[in-house]
Design a protein around this motif. Structure first.
Motif, PDB file in Angstrom:
ATOM      1  N   ASN D  53     -10.828  -8.245  -5.704  1.00 65.12           N
ATOM      2  CA  ASN D  53     -10.422  -7.274  -6.719  1.00 65.12           C
ATOM      3  C   ASN D  53     -10.927  -7.484  -8.142  1.00 65.12           C
ATOM      4  O   ASN D  53     -11.460  -6.727  -8.728  1.00 65.12           O
ATOM      5  N   TYR D  57     -14.207  -4.844  -7.853  1.00 65.77           N
ATOM      6  CA  TYR D  57     -13.338  -3.721  -8.107  1.00 65.77           C
ATOM      7  C   TYR D  57     -12.927  -4.079  -9.267  1.00 65.77           C
ATOM      8  O   TYR D  57     -11.165  -3.745  -9.151  1.00 65.77           O
ATOM      9  N   GLN D  60      -9.724  -1.415 -10.398  1.00 68.56           N
ATOM     10  CA  GLN D  60      -8.546  -1.105  -9.370  1.00 68.56           C
ATOM     11  C   GLN D  60      -7.565  -2.266  -9.332  1.00 68.56           C
ATOM     12  O   GLN D  60      -8.019  -3.280  -9.734  1.00 68.56           O
ATOM     13  N   LEU D  61      -6.361  -1.883  -8.914  1.00 68.77           N
ATOM     14  CA  LEU D  61      -5.627  -3.046  -8.299  1.00 68.77           C
ATOM     15  C   LEU D  61      -5.287  -3.054  -6.976  1.00 68.77           C
ATOM     16  O   LEU D  61      -4.203  -3.646  -6.620  1.00 68.77           O
ATOM     17  N   GLN D  62      -6.233  -2.709  -5.976  1.00 67.49           N
ATOM     18  CA  GLN D  62      -5.666  -2.445  -4.828  1.00 67.49           C
ATOM     19  C   GLN D  62      -5.569  -4.031  -4.019  1.00 67.49           C
ATOM     20  O   GLN D  62      -4.534  -4.248  -3.445  1.00 67.49           O
ATOM     21  N   HIS D  64      -4.884  -6.678  -5.594  1.00 65.18           N
ATOM     22  CA  HIS D  64      -3.640  -7.447  -6.326  1.00 65.18           C
ATOM     23  C   HIS D  64      -2.437  -6.803  -5.654  1.00 65.18           C
ATOM     24  O   HIS D  64      -1.531  -7.711  -5.125  1.00 65.18           O
ATOM     25  N   PHE D  65      -2.256  -5.627  -5.546  1.00 66.40           N
ATOM     26  CA  PHE D  65      -1.243  -5.360  -4.597  1.00 66.40           C
ATOM     27  C   PHE D  65      -1.151  -5.700  -3.364  1.00 66.40           C
ATOM     28  O   PHE D  65       0.150  -6.024  -2.807  1.00 66.40           O
ATOM     29  N   SER D  67      -2.141  -8.437  -2.002  1.00 62.21           N
ATOM     30  CA  SER D  67      -1.583  -9.816  -2.114  1.00 62.21           C
ATOM     31  C   SER D  67      -0.018  -9.780  -2.437  1.00 62.21           C
ATOM     32  O   SER D  67       0.688 -10.526  -1.638  1.00 62.21           O
TER      33      SER D  67
END
Lengths: 637, 501, 172, 105
Positions: D53, D57, D60-62, D64-65, D67
């Motif tokens: 992440n 990227y 974005q926070l994909q 992160h979320f 995890s």
């Protein structure tokens, strides 16, 4: 319209009676079935006689008696050209056979009213008799060879049913089985013969096959198998079928055993009608034999000649009177076959053919008479064996006289009918082949000897201790005897050469004194020896038998042919083929199939260990599997 | 409604009816009524068919109908019959009818029994009316599966093992078959266009020869296993020996015919080139089958085993004749199917009835039954005569048509194997007469057998139906033979185009 | 500084991971695990994901490890020393791990990782909170709800499983 | 993005951690230690997500979320697993994995 449509009824009446008695006979009084059957057969008999008279004496054209087909319906279409038809074919031999069959059958029907009285299954007996009569009539009236085969099989079955009439007697069951299987084996030959014939000619119809100018054999010459032409194969195979029914050597073994059946059945089927089916078949196919397969005809002649000698020799040593008669039948059938085998086609050349048919006719009469007479004796004495009999002439005058007439007829004493027919056979054989003639000449003497051995043993000699005094048979039994005796005496005067000939054209015959006189002489010599040996109780026959030792024993045991067959069937077919096949199927083939199942099961048993319940093994498998996948992807991409 | 669909609907309704019955009496009455209707329908169908043909209808299939029921694979409920199918439907109706009455006294779980039995019949009827390969296969499976329950639950002897063996072998056949059918499906449009399961449409196109070569053995062996093709016949003795009477009847009488029918309707008709190329292999196998089955039967002691081996021999003759690929021989094959179906059903019915009385099927323990149970004994003899090919009964007609037809082949190989196959009629006579002689004739062996009672009314009804059918075909075969021959024409025409001879 | 921190943390993670799976005392294993988890949260700090790091610390290091330690206390004797692992397992585990690591690293080093080059998104609590409860693009309300339901289910399940059956209660 | 540290280094650490976890899962006999190994695996995956992440990227926070959710799931999983382990302990009085093989075959 040919005016002969009513002939369809001749076989259909017995069929109807078979169905009615077979289905309802259990519910009636037995006598009803008997009377119904006899009446039906009587009607057929009358119709046959009318047919014969109007056919033979209704005049004929230049070309002789032409075949008439009053009815012919298609029963089954096999290919475009091969149709099985059901019909009625009238020509000299079939009309003659009609008379023979219905006469003997009618006589046997009457006779059985007395003979079978009180037997369990009286209705059944009459039903089977009617079935047999139907099949036999269908056989002789067949318009094509396949119809003949159909009725041929039916005749075999009715014979099976009648031989096994006393089905609770194991020996009768065995005999019926034997008769059926042996003839069935021969029928296989017949069937293959038909198949070859139909393959070559593309037709089953007799009017095409037996036409001397037949065009259907066009393609036959080029075909062959193992160096022998296809037609010869076909005709030899068809002859095997005939030989099976007519009990020619080496398929003769069923006929003596078939005497287990009731005596009237022996008279009808195993003396007068069914056993001559083979002769009739050869006669029916005679033009084909003669023109297409002369080699096969030679086979017919030699098989016939050999059988007649072979059977005559065995007949001398037998003690069961029905068996003596059975072997005598074999011998006489051999005569007929031989006559056909040595015959040419047309006119004087066709003397053998005519003689064969003539002998067939006369033989039917006197052999039926002999059997019925024997039945009468057995009825009185309750034994089949000569050594239980003796001096019966006092007790059974009618039987005695008719039996004597029959014996004289078969011995060929003039002017009884047997003399004429046998004489012509000998002439035909003489013209054709001297060796065969010699055999037949010898057989003529032997015939006279063994018949009179029988006669003297039964009617002369000293009285035995009977359980009760033998008495003359009832009228129902003696009338047929008398009728047949009369027929035997006078049948010889029928102008056969003008009626039943190979090309249906009449020709003249004359006495051949050169042959007739010696043949009568040898017959008389045979009778003399029999008189010498058996007129009085004496030790001489036993002494002679002892002198011949092994030879006598072999003859007495019919040259061990039964044993050989038994060996082949029981040992070889049962033990060495069937049993291994059954074993092979159960253990190898099925074992293989079961094996597949077992292997699956065992494999699963093996690999189920992988399902160990150990979590870590699963984990390892999982990771290792993933790795393997990844590696393979890496490697291949 | 299409008359053909009735053949599926009536059994289903019967099954529903049985569900509403309370005891075994109700169940059997409902089954009997249902199957009687079915029999009448079959008779009507035959008459209608003959009438239509007489009126000059020349379509290859009559009463066709077509409904799609599974769109994405293009599976249809496509039905239609020709003379052969009509004849087979007639056979099935008769055998099922007789089977119901032969199992009149099944009291253990009788509702379930009749339901399974009729379910099996539904499958068979559906199979014969189907023109869609997949629907056909579906019905085929529907017919095979109740067999497992019927043998496993109501059988005798080692019934579970036998049921398992039979079902597994037949399922193995189904697996092969499915490969073959899918092969056909995916090759049904070699020049593009939509794929089809419809037999008639596939018959119009030419499946690529390589595909045929690959898929023909699958299809043929797949059906062949059900038709007891050597060496895949071993389910037959065990299965028959353990199966209850009606199931043996249906199985040998009808279900084995599905195999033969499928062999020519699907395998040979749709893949003629491959059929011609590979025929010789299967001809050899079936020739072995014919002779081997007959020899195998001689040695057996169990009545059902004898009959099972005899079925192997007779059904071998069916496929043998089919492979001869001429009209007469194939006509004979179908006649033989019908004839064998009727007479073997008769045999099994009788064996069941005799077993029900004597409690043994071992022929060495019986004897003289003719004296004790004359009706059954006489019928047994008639069945025996039909089996050994007595004229006037159906076996003769069928066998002779087969032999004459096969012998007309121009090739020597075919004629030689015909002669070998024909020799089985002698062997058949040997084992039939051996059995008849041992159990029916002679003195009564077991004194207990003296107290046996003869057939009851339903047994008489069952056997007489079959005897009459056997005799009817035997005495007047022409109409049936004509009906079959006419329907065979397109099939033979397709086959002979590629015939090298 | 960051670099030094990174290598330090990496070293802690790897060393304590290894110790955690090789030590023969269970409580120590738990403690080593704790170190690993804490060090991981250090990674998150390094990467500027403070919220994530906080979650890691509280939930993982705090919650789960405590849970594990409780269960250890419930089920084991502290002084108990494990047997050596079975040889087979050892081989399997080590083999798989070595090969797997090799393969994975091979793949990693053969891959060119390219950033998409977008400007960095500032990660503050507001952004996280909004995105977590948003249904718009880049909104994670659905997985969020899913997780909450899952947690509820897990709690109930844990209670149900761990609860003594009635039968057992009577017995004990 | 951290100056001076290539993404590969992070990935090497997480990979090694992952396979240490796998190894631990396979070699440990005690259910709880196996659970710990699982935690290690999850953790390594988390690192990966976060690193990707951050490095690839960043807008974005994909990861992160993801995890985040994994942590949540890990918690749930740990709860259930421990409940199971305790239950097993009650039944067979130890938590050796070799003894938990009721489900074999």
């Amino acid at each position: 319209m040919t005016g002969f449509e009513y002939t369809i009824l001749i076989p259909l009446i017995p069929l109807a009676i078979f169905l009615i008695t077979g289905l309802l006979g259990m519910k009636w009084k037995p006598a009803v079935s008997g009377i119904l059957g006899t009446a039906g057969m009587g009607t057929s008999f009358l119709l046959s006689v009318i047919t014969a008279i109007s056919y033979f004496f209704g005049g004929h054209g230049e070309a002789g008696f032409s075949p008439i087909i009053p009815a012919n319906i298609t029963w089954l279409k096999l290919t475009e050209t091969l149709h099985i038809k059901m019909g009625v074919l009238l020509d000299p031999i079939s009309v003659m056979m009609l008379v023979v069959i219905t006469t003997v059958s009618f006589m046997v029907h009457i006779y059985s009213l007395g003979y079978m009285k009180g037997e369990k299954g009286f209705a059944r007996f009459y039903a089977f008799l009617s079935l047999f009569s139907f099949s036999m009539l269908g056989l002789v009236l067949a318009t094509n060879i396949f119809q003949m085969y159909i009725f041929w099989e039916l005749v075999g079955v009715s014979s099976f049913l009648l031989i096994g009439f006393y089905y609770e007697k194991p020996s009768a069951v065995a005999a019926s089985k034997k008769a059926f299987i042996v003839t069935r084996f021969a029928d296989l030959g017949f069937l293959i013969g038909i198949l070859i014939l139909s393959f070559i000619t593309g037709t089953f119809d007799f009017d095409q096959l037996t036409n001397p100018q037949a065009s259907v054999f066009g393609g036959a010459a080029s075909l062959g198998f193992m160096g022998i032409s296809a037609m010869t194969w076909a005709m030899v195979l068809i002859f095997i079928g005939g030989a099976g029914k007519s009990a020619m050597f080496p398929l003769h073994i069923w006929l003596p055993d078939a005497m287990e059946g009731p005596t009237p059945v022996s008279a009808l089927i195993h003396a007068a009608t069914m056993v001559v089916a083979g002769v009739f078949l050869v006669a029916r196919m005679f033009p084909v034999f003669h023109f297409q397969a002369p080699d096969a005809l030679e086979v017919v002649a030699w098989v016939g000649g050999f059988t007649s000698l072979f059977a005559a020799v065995i007949a001398i040593t037998q003690f069961d009177i029905k068996r003596v008669l059975a072997f005598s039948t074999l011998s006489q059938l051999g005569y007929m076959m031989l006559a056909l085998g040595v015959s040419g086609y047309g006119g004087e050349e066709g003397l053998g053919y005519m003689a064969s048919m003539f002998h067939l006719f006369t033989h039917a009469m006197f052999k039926a008479l002999l059997f019925l007479g024997a039945g009468s004796i057995i009825h009185a004495v309750h034994s089949n064996y000569m050594y239980d009999m003796g001096g019966l002439r006092k007790y059974m005058p009618i039987t005695h006289i008719t039996f004597l007439i029959a014996c004289l007829t078969i011995a060929g004493v003039p002017p009884l009918s047997g003399f004429f027919s046998k004489d012509e056979i000998l002439v035909a054989a003489f013209n054709h082949n001297k060796i065969l003639f010699g055999i037949e000449y010898l057989v003529a003497g032997l015939t006279a000897f063994y018949m009179f051995r029988l006669y003297f043993n039964v009617f002369w000699g000293k009285d035995r201790h009977y359980h009760h005094t033998p008495h003359e048979s009832p009228l129902t039994m003696s009338i047929p005897l008398m009728f047949l005796a009369v027929a035997s005496v006078f049948a010889g005067f029928l102008p056969f050469s003008e009626l039943v000939t190979s090309d249906a054209k009449p020709f003249e015959t004359e006495m051949h004194l050169m042959i007739a006189v010696p043949s009568v002489l040898i017959g008389l010599v045979g009778i003399f020896f029999a008189w010498l040996l058996y007129k009085k109780e004496s030790r001489v026959p036993d002494a002679i038998a002892a002198k011949f030792g092994i030879l006598y024993k072999a003859t007495y045991n019919k040259f061990y042919f039964d044993e050989i067959y038994l060996f082949v069937t029981k040992k070889i077919i049962f033990n060495y083929i069937s049993r291994p096949v059954a074993w092979f199927d159960r253990h190898i083939i099925d074992g293989f199939m079961v094996g597949i199942g077992l292997v699956t099961e065992k494999t699963s048993y093996l690999i189920k260990g992988m399902q160990s319940g150990q979590l870590q093994h699963y984990a390892f498998a999982f990771v290792a599997g993933t790795l393997a996948l990844v590696l393979s992807i890496l490697y291949f991409l | 409604m299409n008359i053909l669909s009735l053949f599926v609907v009536v059994p289903v309704l019967t099954i529903v009816g049985i569900l509403f019955t309370k005891d075994f009496k109700g169940a059997r009455v409902v089954s009997a009524i249902g199957m009687s209707i079915q029999l009448v329908l079959a008779a009507a169908l035959i008459l209608m068919y003959l009438g239509a043909r007489k009126a000059g209808v020349t379509d290859e299939m009559l009463w066709t109908a077509d409904y799609t029921w599974f769109k994405s694979l293009n599976i249809h409920y496509a039905i239609g019959v020709d003379g052969i199918a009509v004849a087979m439907i007639g056979l099935t109706a008769i055998v099922v009818f007789a089977g119901i009455f032969a199992s009149w006294e099944v009291e253990y779980l009788s509702r379930e029994f009749f339901i399974s039995l009729i379910l099996l019949a539904t499958g068979v009827f559906g199979f014969f009316i189907s023109l869609d390969l997949f629907t056909m296969f579906l019905f085929y499976e529907l017919a095979v599966i109740p067999m497992y329950l019927l043998i496993g639950v109501w059988g005798s002897g080692p019934k579970e093992a036998s049921a398992m063996k039979l079902t597994l072998m037949l399922m193995g056949g189904s697996a092969l078959l499915m490969v073959g059918l899918f092969g056909l499906y995916y090759n049904s449009a070699p020049d593009g266009g939509s794929l089809t399961w419809n037999i008639l449409e596939i018959a119009k196109i030419k499946i690529p020869v390589e595909a045929q070569r690959f898929f023909f053995p699958f299809t043929f062996i797949g059906f062949g296993i059900l038709g007891a093709l050597f060496p895949f016949h071993t389910w037959s003795p065990d299965g028959h020996a353990s199966a209850p009477t009606a199931v043996s009847m249906l199985h040998a009488g009808v279900l084995m015919k599905l195999g033969g029918y499928g062999c020519f309707r699907v395998a040979m008709f749709l893949m003629p080139e491959a059929a011609n190329e590979m025929a010789w292999i299967f001809i050899i196998l079936t020739t072995i089958s014919v002779v081997y089955g007959a020899f195998g039967a001689i040695w057996q002691k169990d009545l059902k085993f004898i009959n099972a081996y005899s079925s192997v021999s007779h059904c071998g003759l069916v496929i043998f004749a089919l492979l001869m690929m001429n009209q007469t021989a194939m006509d004979g094959a179908i006649l033989q199917m019908i004839s064998h179906g009727l007479m073997t059903a008769l045999f099994f019915a009788l064996i069941g009835m005799i077993y029900g009385r004597t409690h043994t099927r071992n022929i060495t323990e019986m004897g003289g039954l003719m004296k004790v149970i004359p009706f059954l004994a006489v019928v047994y003899m008639i069945a025996g005569f039909a089996s050994l090919g007595l004229p006037g009964l159906s076996g003769f007609v069928a066998e002779m048509t087969v032999f004459v037809g096969s012998f007309q082949h121009q090739d020597t190989f075919h004629r030689v194997v015909t002669i070998i196959a024909a020799s089985s009629i002698v062997i058949t006579a040997v084992y039939i007469l051996r059995v008849v002689g041992m159990i029916l004739l002679g003195p009564v062996k077991d004194p207990h057998h003296l107290e046996l009672t003869d057939a009851k009314w339903f047994e008489r009804l069952s056997t007489i139906t079959l005897v009459l059918s056997v005799a009817a075909i035997g005495i007047a075969p022409l109409w049936l033979s004509d009906m079959i021959q006419a329907s065979l024409e397109p099939i033979v025409a397709k086959l002979t185009v590629f015939n090298p001879f | 500084m960051n670099v030094v921190m990174f290598y330090l943390l990496s070293a802690i993670i790897l060393i304590f991971s290894l110790l955690s799976i090789t030590t023969r005392k269970i409580l120590r294993a738990a403690v080593y695990l704790l170190f690993v988890l804490v060090a991981t949260s250090g990674f998150y700090f390094l990467l500027n994901y403070e919220f994530m790091a906080a979650v890691q610390l509280t939930l993982y290091a705090g919650g789960i490890v405590v849970l594990i330690i409780f269960s250890i206390l419930l089920t084991s004797h502290i002084s108990h020393k494990f047997k050596h692992p079975a040889l087979l397992n050892l081989l399997m585990g080590a083999g798989v791990a070595v090969i797997g690591a090799g393969v994975a690293l091979y793949i990693i080093f053969n891959e060119k990782f390219t950033a998409n080059g977008q400007p960095e998104l500032p990660v503050d609590m507001t952004a996280i909170g909004t995105q977590l409860l948003s249904t718009e693009k880049n909104g994670y309300v659905l997985p969020f709800e899913l997780i909450s339901v899952l947690l509820l289910a897990a709690i109930i399940a844990a209670i149900v499983i761990a609860k003594k059956g009635k039968q057992e209660e009577k017995e004990s | 993005m951290i100056q001076g540290i290539p993404i590969y280094h992070f990935l090497v650490v997480s990979t090694l951690m992952f396979f240490i976890g796998v190894c631990g899962f396979i070699i440990r006999r005690n259910l709880i230690t196996m659970l710990m190994a699982v935690e290690l695996i999850l953790n390594s995956v988390n690192i990966n997500f976060v690193v990707f992440n951050r490095y690839l990227y960043p807008d974005q926070l994909q990861g992160h979320f993801f995890s985040l959710f994994i942590v949540g799931i890990a918690a749930a999983e740990a709860a259930v697993a421990i409940a199971l382990i305790i239950n097993i302990y009650r039944r067979i009085n130890n938590i050796e994995v070799e003894n938990v093989n009721e489900m074999k075959f």
